[in-house]
Design a protein around this motif. Sequence first.
Motif, PDB file in Angstrom:
ATOM      1  N   HIS C 106     -51.889 -17.661   3.576  1.00 33.45           N
ATOM      2  CA  HIS C 106     -51.425 -18.933   4.128  1.00 33.45           C
ATOM      3  C   HIS C 106     -50.667 -18.753   5.438  1.00 33.45           C
ATOM      4  O   HIS C 106     -50.139 -19.710   5.971  1.00 33.45           O
ATOM      5  CB  HIS C 106     -50.555 -19.653   3.106  1.00 33.45           C
ATOM      6  N   MET C 107     -50.611 -17.509   5.946  1.00 37.34           N
ATOM      7  CA  MET C 107     -49.937 -17.282   7.226  1.00 37.34           C
ATOM      8  C   MET C 107     -50.942 -16.735   8.236  1.00 37.34           C
ATOM      9  O   MET C 107     -51.905 -16.085   7.858  1.00 37.34           O
ATOM     10  CB  MET C 107     -48.806 -16.262   7.054  1.00 37.34           C
ATOM     11  N   THR C 108     -50.655 -16.975   9.499  1.00 47.69           N
ATOM     12  CA  THR C 108     -51.524 -16.438  10.548  1.00 47.69           C
ATOM     13  C   THR C 108     -51.275 -14.941  10.680  1.00 47.69           C
ATOM     14  O   THR C 108     -50.395 -14.384  10.036  1.00 47.69           O
ATOM     15  CB  THR C 108     -51.218 -17.087  11.902  1.00 47.69           C
ATOM     16  N   VAL C 109     -52.068 -14.314  11.541  1.00 47.80           N
ATOM     17  CA  VAL C 109     -51.875 -12.901  11.836  1.00 47.80           C
ATOM     18  C   VAL C 109     -50.444 -12.672  12.319  1.00 47.80           C
ATOM     19  O   VAL C 109     -49.721 -11.813  11.805  1.00 47.80           O
ATOM     20  CB  VAL C 109     -52.894 -12.438  12.898  1.00 47.80           C
ATOM     21  N   ALA C 110     -50.024 -13.486  13.283  1.00 48.42           N
ATOM     22  CA  ALA C 110     -48.674 -13.341  13.815  1.00 48.42           C
ATOM     23  C   ALA C 110     -47.637 -13.603  12.724  1.00 48.42           C
ATOM     24  O   ALA C 110     -46.629 -12.904  12.631  1.00 48.42           O
ATOM     25  CB  ALA C 110     -48.462 -14.299  14.982  1.00 48.42           C
ATOM     26  N   GLY C 111     -47.917 -14.612  11.880  1.00 48.37           N
ATOM     27  CA  GLY C 111     -46.997 -14.932  10.792  1.00 48.37           C
ATOM     28  C   GLY C 111     -46.856 -13.771   9.831  1.00 48.37           C
ATOM     29  O   GLY C 111     -45.753 -13.461   9.363  1.00 48.37           O
ATOM     30  N   ASN C 112     -47.979 -13.127   9.542  1.00 47.86           N
ATOM     31  CA  ASN C 112     -47.944 -11.967   8.657  1.00 47.86           C
ATOM     32  C   ASN C 112     -47.104 -10.849   9.251  1.00 47.86           C
ATOM     33  O   ASN C 112     -46.271 -10.251   8.575  1.00 47.86           O
ATOM     34  CB  ASN C 112     -49.362 -11.459   8.398  1.00 47.86           C
ATOM     35  N   ILE C 113     -47.342 -10.576  10.533  1.00 48.81           N
ATOM     36  CA  ILE C 113     -46.641  -9.461  11.157  1.00 48.81           C
ATOM     37  C   ILE C 113     -45.154  -9.790  11.314  1.00 48.81           C
ATOM     38  O   ILE C 113     -44.294  -8.928  11.198  1.00 48.81           O
ATOM     39  CB  ILE C 113     -47.286  -9.104  12.510  1.00 48.81           C
ATOM     40  N   ALA C 114     -44.869 -11.086  11.538  1.00 49.61           N
ATOM     41  CA  ALA C 114     -43.478 -11.482  11.722  1.00 49.61           C
ATOM     42  C   ALA C 114     -42.692 -11.466  10.417  1.00 49.61           C
ATOM     43  O   ALA C 114     -41.463 -11.415  10.419  1.00 49.61           O
ATOM     44  CB  ALA C 114     -43.413 -12.882  12.339  1.00 49.61           C
ATOM     45  N   TYR C 115     -43.433 -11.491   9.298  1.00 49.19           N
ATOM     46  CA  TYR C 115     -42.783 -11.696   8.001  1.00 49.19           C
ATOM     47  C   TYR C 115     -41.588 -10.775   7.729  1.00 49.19           C
ATOM     48  O   TYR C 115     -40.501 -11.251   7.405  1.00 49.19           O
ATOM     49  CB  TYR C 115     -43.831 -11.596   6.886  1.00 49.19           C
ATOM     50  N   PRO C 116     -41.788  -9.457   7.863  1.00 48.91           N
ATOM     51  CA  PRO C 116     -40.646  -8.579   7.547  1.00 48.91           C
ATOM     52  C   PRO C 116     -39.442  -8.835   8.447  1.00 48.91           C
ATOM     53  O   PRO C 116     -38.298  -8.632   8.027  1.00 48.91           O
ATOM     54  CB  PRO C 116     -41.206  -7.166   7.754  1.00 48.91           C
ATOM     55  N   LEU C 117     -39.685  -9.302   9.674  1.00 49.52           N
ATOM     56  CA  LEU C 117     -38.574  -9.574  10.589  1.00 49.52           C
ATOM     57  C   LEU C 117     -37.901 -10.890  10.209  1.00 49.52           C
ATOM     58  O   LEU C 117     -36.685 -11.033  10.245  1.00 49.52           O
ATOM     59  CB  LEU C 117     -39.084  -9.629  12.034  1.00 49.52           C
ATOM     60  N   ARG C 118     -38.752 -11.858   9.803  1.00 45.37           N
ATOM     61  CA  ARG C 118     -38.257 -13.180   9.445  1.00 45.37           C
ATOM     62  C   ARG C 118     -37.337 -13.091   8.223  1.00 45.37           C
ATOM     63  O   ARG C 118     -36.263 -13.702   8.195  1.00 45.37           O
ATOM     64  CB  ARG C 118     -39.461 -14.061   9.127  1.00 45.37           C
ATOM     65  N   VAL C 119     -37.777 -12.331   7.206  1.00 44.54           N
ATOM     66  CA  VAL C 119     -36.941 -12.270   6.003  1.00 44.54           C
ATOM     67  C   VAL C 119     -35.656 -11.495   6.255  1.00 44.54           C
ATOM     68  O   VAL C 119     -34.720 -11.578   5.475  1.00 44.54           O
ATOM     69  CB  VAL C 119     -37.688 -11.646   4.803  1.00 44.54           C
ATOM     70  N   ARG C 120     -35.618 -10.774   7.364  1.00 42.17           N
ATOM     71  CA  ARG C 120     -34.378 -10.069   7.707  1.00 42.17           C
ATOM     72  C   ARG C 120     -33.501 -10.938   8.599  1.00 42.17           C
ATOM     73  O   ARG C 120     -32.466 -10.483   9.083  1.00 42.17           O
ATOM     74  CB  ARG C 120     -34.698  -8.746   8.401  1.00 42.17           C
ATOM     75  N   GLY C 121     -33.955 -12.147   8.849  1.00 42.08           N
ATOM     76  CA  GLY C 121     -33.142 -13.092   9.599  1.00 42.08           C
ATOM     77  C   GLY C 121     -33.021 -12.768  11.076  1.00 42.08           C
ATOM     78  O   GLY C 121     -32.021 -13.092  11.712  1.00 42.08           O
ATOM     79  N   MET C 122     -34.047 -12.135  11.627  1.00 40.88           N
ATOM     80  CA  MET C 122     -34.008 -11.795  13.050  1.00 40.88           C
ATOM     81  C   MET C 122     -34.216 -13.059  13.901  1.00 40.88           C
ATOM     82  O   MET C 122     -34.850 -14.021  13.447  1.00 40.88           O
ATOM     83  CB  MET C 122     -35.118 -10.793  13.328  1.00 40.88           C
TER      84      MET C 122
END
Lengths: 292, 271, 385
Positions: C106-122
């Motif tokens: 359900h996420m784009t390529v960018a969304g997938n790659i961003a995921y670990p950064l997003r959950v770290r609150g970057m």
Amino acid sequence: MSVASRTGQPAASGFMSQGRQFVGLAILLAFLSVFFLYPLVEILVLSVIDAEGSLSLQPLYKLLTNAGIQSILLQTAVTSVTVAFTCLVIAYPAAACLARLEGWKATLGNIIILFPFLTSSLVRTFVFIVLLGRNGMLNQFLVSIGVPGAPWKLLFNQTGVIIGMTYVLLPYMLLSLVGSMKRVDARLIDAARSLGAGRVTIFFTVYLPLTAPGVAAGLVITTILAFGYFVTPALMGGPAQVMIAQLVEQQVVIMFNLSQAAGLSIIMLVIVGVAYAVAARWLGIARLMRAG
Amino acid sequence: MSERKDLGRAAQSAYLVVVLFLLIFPLLVLIPMSLGSSTTIAAIPQQWSLRWYDEVLGSPEWRSAFGWSMLTATAASIISTSMGYLGAAAMVRSKSRLQPLLQILILSPMMVPAVVVALATYLLSTSLGLDGGWVAISIGQSLLGLPVAALVIAASLRGIDETLLRAAVSLGARDRQVFLTVVLPMALHGILSAFGLSFLIAFDEVLIAIFLTTPSLQTLPVRIYQAVTYELTPAVAVVSVLLMAIVCAGMIIGGLYNWAMKRMVPATSQS
Amino acid sequence: MAFQPSTGEPLGRSTRSAAVQLSGIHKTLGGTPVLAGVTMDIKAGEFVTLLGPSGSGKTSTLMAVAGFIIPDSGKITVGDRDVTNLPPGRDRDMGIVFQNYALFPHMTVAGNIAYPLRVRGMSKAHIKDRVDRALRLVRLEGLADRKPARLSGGQQQRVALARALVFEPSVLLMDEPMGALDVRLKQELKWEIRQLQREIGATVIYVTHDQNEAMLLSDRVALMQDGRIEQYASPEEIYRRPTSIFAARFLGDSNLIAGQFDESAGCMTVAASGKVIPAAWPSGSPCHGRCMALLRPEHARISAATELTTPHSPAQDLTTMGAVLEEAVFMGQSMRYRVHVPDLGCALDVQQVAGAGTTALSPGRQVNVSWDPRDLHLITTETAS
């Protein structure tokens, strides 16, 4: 991934961590215990306490030997089985055809089944009361084409109850049948044909056995639903068509005889429980649930 | 042979059309029925008018019944959906040996006849002192919706590969983040369907409401039940049409959602 | 197909890498031992492959490092931290590429790659910058807004790789990342992964059952069987000097000849025929007695029996035996022969460059088969059976 790691119990592999999952389950069990199981126990207790307030099976025995209740139980059983088989006979050929459809036709078919399925059963019963009345649309039509004996009496009798309940429960049967028919591998039919089987032989030796689970599940579901049905028989039946659920309702709302209502409930529960147990043995619980 | 086969197919298709027609036709007849002007119901009224729409929409009785139903059904479906989620999560992921028992317990409100659930709720409300309250009605109705909600949500949770959850964890997501960013979006369709279905079940429920009804608390089904029994005016047809419109809207929204999801995530996955 | 060096602050060399140590890892699941004492140490920046047949415990070992399996006993350290009982995820500081990539549909390529950064609150800007660089690193710049379902298998694999690398973990774990790809794509991606690892410098633990993948990628290979490490060494070492029959058979093709080694005479008695052939025990191994002699097919050569005088230089003290040619198969770059050798009491596989002279040999002919005794590698079976 290998089986080993799958079955490993990691700290967080589920939809919640194990601790949270446990808490969630505990909440659910508490909810069901307080609001569902506890009152069921209350019903059970009410049903086995006699007039003097002591524990006894006498009240249940009295209910079961009461001729009036016996005849209502029989009426309920006969009606629900009749309705289930009527549904099956009407639905089977239609479902076989529907299962073959693809694209927009299949979508349209599904919508037409789902729409009444999702519409209030009261609404569906109401419209049949209007249509089947002495001056209703159906009788007007029958009279206009000169059917002998028309207008017929179609309401407040057994015919009315069966027509109404068949209409209300038909979508359940259709969904159950279509589900099992979609799972039939079309290549099996081709294989049977290539082996020289005729159309009738194919139907009885291949198609019917393969769809039998859907038929059985549909019959079980519709019979059990019909057995406990209230709205349609209450609104479309006459005094001779009283079904067991109506009797319970009368005991609660009109007679205020809760122990009688509880006793009848226990009888219903036992009958339905036995029916489910037999069906589950026969079909497997999973399939029964899927059909439901 | 092939001609006979074609003929058979054509007959079957024609039969299907007839069955589908008989399923949908009575409901469509409700529309002209609701547009009459007299007090008696006719499938094709002699005079068309919106009189009964005015009557129903202006009637405090119908409006309050609708309001009560909205309240009880909303509360019931919130309970059904959240409890159903807990049940579904347990059913899908638990590896316990008590699993089949748990499954039967969660699904039992669907197996028990509705009138028994209604009696149980009635007894519960008296013993809890909730006499005739909407809360008791909601709880009873939520029981009826719970199994359906649990089944629907369980199906959507089963569709989520466990490896995705591990992936999320391995990428640093905390439990709550895994739930909010992976489980919830992927199970959203199931959760919304569960909500919709349990709402309809609660909205349609008669017996619990009849047992717990008071003059000041009447749900819509109770009101319809009484109207059909005692009045039988086109008002019932009007209410029916309005109810069907709600179902219709729900189905359209669901259909659009599905269609949009399919466009976004085509089924042609590589693996 | 090299990765272009990324511009700006590189995702590359700055990445920390850490040594990983496993000691005595045991795990029993459902009554069956899955890991039976896995011990290995991996140097910082090393590329180590866990190789073995399915059910050998290689994925379980990886999952134990990842924290998805908690060992019954044993210890796992990363750098100087004991992570044995740490929950999987953020605290472990490891990137994982899963077998079927486990991309979020359900996420784009960018969304997938961003995921670990997003959950770290970057911060958003920071995330965008890092995701862009990760996309460049795996050469998927144009596909940022695609959904994973619309990517090819190779592209999905790269997204999974970028996602596992973007938060710069000190250890990268890869679970059969090429299992679902076709042969040609595999070939191409193998080189890319190798180069990417050199560039990033992260410690990599890689699981595969494909020996070619293991040979090409790894600094060291841990050959696993039945939840144990059979041999842990460089690919060359395992190929040339396997320490067990299993290792000899699993990596490359092999002829195995059972016999008895006599240390004093420097020769071995073939069990099936009683014939004595020269052989030397590998240096440093004190054992003697019952053994298996491994002869790789490419180390044996055959010639027509009529050429009685050996064509090879006499300085090479070759062992030569008469044999009957049973099968000859043209393999493209080489010929593959199967010969029956009466003196050994068994058949040998021989692989030999397909020169003009050798093609004339046809099945049924008498041939000579010869090898350098130094190519005969002895494996003790004294304790094994």
